[in-house]
Design a protein around this motif. Structure first.
Motif, PDB file in Angstrom:
ATOM      1  N   ALA A 136       0.836  -1.062   0.048  1.00 43.34           N
ATOM      2  CA  ALA A 136       0.056  -0.062   0.172  1.00 43.34           C
ATOM      3  C   ALA A 136       0.647   1.039  -0.067  1.00 43.34           C
ATOM      4  O   ALA A 136       0.354   2.197  -0.311  1.00 43.34           O
ATOM      5  N   LYS A 137       2.061   1.162   0.294  1.00 43.35           N
ATOM      6  CA  LYS A 137       2.965   2.418   0.487  1.00 43.35           C
ATOM      7  C   LYS A 137       3.586   2.741  -0.919  1.00 43.35           C
ATOM      8  O   LYS A 137       4.166   3.698  -1.088  1.00 43.35           O
ATOM      9  N   ASP A 138       3.419   1.680  -1.944  1.00 43.89           N
ATOM     10  CA  ASP A 138       4.187   1.885  -3.242  1.00 43.89           C
ATOM     11  C   ASP A 138       3.325   2.758  -4.170  1.00 43.89           C
ATOM     12  O   ASP A 138       2.282   2.442  -4.318  1.00 43.89           O
ATOM     13  N   VAL A 139       4.083   3.692  -4.650  1.00 40.24           N
ATOM     14  CA  VAL A 139       3.248   4.893  -5.258  1.00 40.24           C
ATOM     15  C   VAL A 139       2.718   4.088  -6.964  1.00 40.24           C
ATOM     16  O   VAL A 139       1.915   4.741  -7.440  1.00 40.24           O
ATOM     17  N   LYS A 140       3.249   3.077  -6.942  1.00 38.38           N
ATOM     18  CA  LYS A 140       3.000   2.267  -8.376  1.00 38.38           C
ATOM     19  C   LYS A 140       1.652   1.472  -8.055  1.00 38.38           C
ATOM     20  O   LYS A 140       1.018   0.871  -8.910  1.00 38.38           O
ATOM     21  N   VAL A 141       0.945   1.676  -6.941  1.00 31.37           N
ATOM     22  CA  VAL A 141      -0.358   0.610  -6.312  1.00 31.37           C
ATOM     23  C   VAL A 141      -1.208   1.833  -6.324  1.00 31.37           C
ATOM     24  O   VAL A 141      -1.633   1.919  -5.105  1.00 31.37           O
ATOM     25  N   GLY A 142      -2.010   2.262  -7.048  1.00 27.69           N
ATOM     26  CA  GLY A 142      -3.076   3.128  -6.854  1.00 27.69           C
ATOM     27  C   GLY A 142      -4.372   2.171  -6.637  1.00 27.69           C
ATOM     28  O   GLY A 142      -5.463   2.674  -6.268  1.00 27.69           O
ATOM     29  N   PHE A 143      -4.193   1.242  -7.278  1.00 29.17           N
ATOM     30  CA  PHE A 143      -5.733   0.091  -7.478  1.00 29.17           C
ATOM     31  C   PHE A 143      -4.998  -1.127  -7.556  1.00 29.17           C
ATOM     32  O   PHE A 143      -3.812  -1.303  -8.062  1.00 29.17           O
ATOM     33  N   VAL A 144      -5.896  -2.112  -7.255  1.00 24.31           N
ATOM     34  CA  VAL A 144      -5.519  -3.641  -7.544  1.00 24.31           C
ATOM     35  C   VAL A 144      -6.729  -4.370  -8.077  1.00 24.31           C
ATOM     36  O   VAL A 144      -7.963  -4.056  -7.303  1.00 24.31           O
ATOM     37  N   TYR A 145      -6.509  -5.191  -9.110  1.00 18.37           N
ATOM     38  CA  TYR A 145      -7.525  -6.352  -9.341  1.00 18.37           C
ATOM     39  C   TYR A 145      -7.040  -7.558  -8.991  1.00 18.37           C
ATOM     40  O   TYR A 145      -5.977  -7.984  -9.244  1.00 18.37           O
ATOM     41  N   ILE A 146      -7.900  -8.353  -8.281  1.00 16.51           N
ATOM     42  CA  ILE A 146      -7.564  -9.575  -7.630  1.00 16.51           C
ATOM     43  C   ILE A 146      -8.415 -10.706  -7.955  1.00 16.51           C
ATOM     44  O   ILE A 146      -9.626 -10.705  -8.399  1.00 16.51           O
ATOM     45  N   LYS A 147      -7.595 -11.581  -8.493  1.00 19.36           N
ATOM     46  CA  LYS A 147      -8.265 -12.804  -9.217  1.00 19.36           C
ATOM     47  C   LYS A 147      -9.255 -13.690  -7.965  1.00 19.36           C
ATOM     48  O   LYS A 147      -8.658 -14.070  -6.846  1.00 19.36           O
ATOM     49  N   ALA A 148     -10.478 -13.813  -8.480  1.00 14.84           N
ATOM     50  CA  ALA A 148     -11.599 -14.471  -7.614  1.00 14.84           C
ATOM     51  C   ALA A 148     -11.752 -15.821  -7.847  1.00 14.84           C
ATOM     52  O   ALA A 148     -11.691 -16.816  -7.055  1.00 14.84           O
ATOM     53  N   THR A 149     -12.299 -16.293  -9.268  1.00 13.50           N
ATOM     54  CA  THR A 149     -12.789 -17.341  -9.794  1.00 13.50           C
ATOM     55  C   THR A 149     -12.318 -17.508 -10.855  1.00 13.50           C
ATOM     56  O   THR A 149     -11.577 -16.622 -11.768  1.00 13.50           O
ATOM     57  N   GLU A 150     -12.366 -19.012 -11.387  1.00 11.74           N
ATOM     58  CA  GLU A 150     -11.950 -19.253 -12.884  1.00 11.74           C
ATOM     59  C   GLU A 150     -13.148 -20.409 -13.303  1.00 11.74           C
ATOM     60  O   GLU A 150     -13.315 -21.194 -12.591  1.00 11.74           O
ATOM     61  N   GLY A 151     -13.582 -20.164 -14.334  1.00 17.24           N
ATOM     62  CA  GLY A 151     -14.588 -21.247 -15.081  1.00 17.24           C
ATOM     63  C   GLY A 151     -15.713 -21.751 -14.155  1.00 17.24           C
ATOM     64  O   GLY A 151     -16.427 -20.605 -13.568  1.00 17.24           O
ATOM     65  N   LYS A 152     -16.047 -22.915 -14.197  1.00 16.93           N
ATOM     66  CA  LYS A 152     -17.098 -23.220 -13.317  1.00 16.93           C
ATOM     67  C   LYS A 152     -17.228 -23.261 -12.055  1.00 16.93           C
ATOM     68  O   LYS A 152     -17.989 -22.923 -11.176  1.00 16.93           O
ATOM     69  N   ASP A 153     -16.062 -23.911 -11.456  1.00 16.78           N
ATOM     70  CA  ASP A 153     -15.879 -23.879  -9.890  1.00 16.78           C
ATOM     71  C   ASP A 153     -14.546 -23.602  -9.355  1.00 16.78           C
ATOM     72  O   ASP A 153     -14.421 -23.832  -8.037  1.00 16.78           O
TER      73      ASP A 153
END
Length: 271
Positions: free
Chosen positions: A90-107
């Motif tokens: 969170a302290k890094d100036v290159k991290v203004g936002f993040v997309y986090i993998k939640a799921t993939e495919g069916k299950d």
């Protein structure tokens, strides 16, 4: 009345007049602070309590990089970046936002998702969730997988769908299943999701198809030059490297930045 008596009476009248004047002045001095107390303190009035509201996260700095220009940068993460120290990240100036993998495919569920979404937001990083699309699975099945894991209350950014392969399906089948998933997410979350894909994949499978024009895109191209899409189509975010380095993450990480006139306001969820 003799002259002596008259003189005494005059002295008494002068004395009473002076006593009355002094008493009046004393009363006036006592009253003055009470009147002054009714005047508002202008300096103190600046600190009046404000109505309760949700605090806004402080804006991250806009930095140079990723092909030039001054834009907010961000990352996307998954189980490929285990044990992230979000306090440091969170302290890094290159991290203004993040997309986090939640799921993939069916299950499939990414086993670092719950930790990442909780800790990223707890440390002040605006976070969103993404689903890795599989064209060989129906849109409805993928929607059920995504929504059972991704809570609306935990999202700072609109949902994202990662599309990178036909998985042996025809273009028509991929389009049908992807549109089904996109429409179901739109109905459930009240906003059209962002689509992530590579420049070449976009030009081959999205650029000529009008049904995808209403959607915002994140485009991956790992070069020094910004991507140029078919028909000079616009996009919101450019992922410019898959080998970035930020605080709190061991190894490499995908890095992105906003493109052109676009800003984070366009992907905030529930703004």
């Amino acid at each position: 009345m003799n002259r002596h008596t008259t003189h005494i009476l005059l002295l008494l009248l002068v004395f009473l007049s002076l006593a009355t004047s002094v008493d009046a002045r004393k009363k006036k001095k006592v009253a003055e602070p009470e009147v002054a107390a009714l005047v508002p303190d202008k300096a103190a009035s600046k600190y009046k309590a404000m109505p309760d509201s949700h605090p806004k996260l402080p804006p991250k700095p806009y930095i140079m990089g990723g092909g030039g220009g001054s834009h907010m940068h961000g990352i996307d993460v998954s189980h490929y970046q285990p044990n992230i120290n979000w306090k440091e990240t969170a302290k890094d100036v290159k991290v203004g936002f993040v997309y986090i993998k939640a799921t993939e495919g069916k299950d499939h569920v990414d086993d670092t998702y719950e930790y990442n979404i909780r800790e990223a937001r707890r440390n002040g990083v605006r976070a969103g969730s993404y689903h890795f699309f599989r064209a060989n699975v129906t849109g409805a099945d993928q929607f059920r997988n995504f929504t059972r894991i991704v809570s609306k209350s935990q999202q700072d950014l609109i949902p994202m769908v990662d599309v990178e392969s036909l998985n042996g399906m025809t273009i028509a089948t991929m389009h049908t299943r992807l549109l089904e998933l996109l429409q179901l997410i739109t109905h459930e979350y009240g906003v059209r999701p962002l689509i992530y894909t590579g420049r070449n994949f976009y030009n081959k499978y999205f650029g000529a198809y009008s049904q995808f024009k209403p959607y915002k895109f994140m485009i991956a191209q790992y070069t020094k030059e910004e991507p140029i899409l078919m028909n000079n189509d616009d996009y919101v975010i450019w992922q410019y490297t898959g080998h970035g380095s930020v605080k709190g993450i061991r190894g490499t990480v995908d890095q992105s930045r906003f493109h052109g006139r676009h800003s984070i306001n366009e992907i905030l969820y529930g703004k």
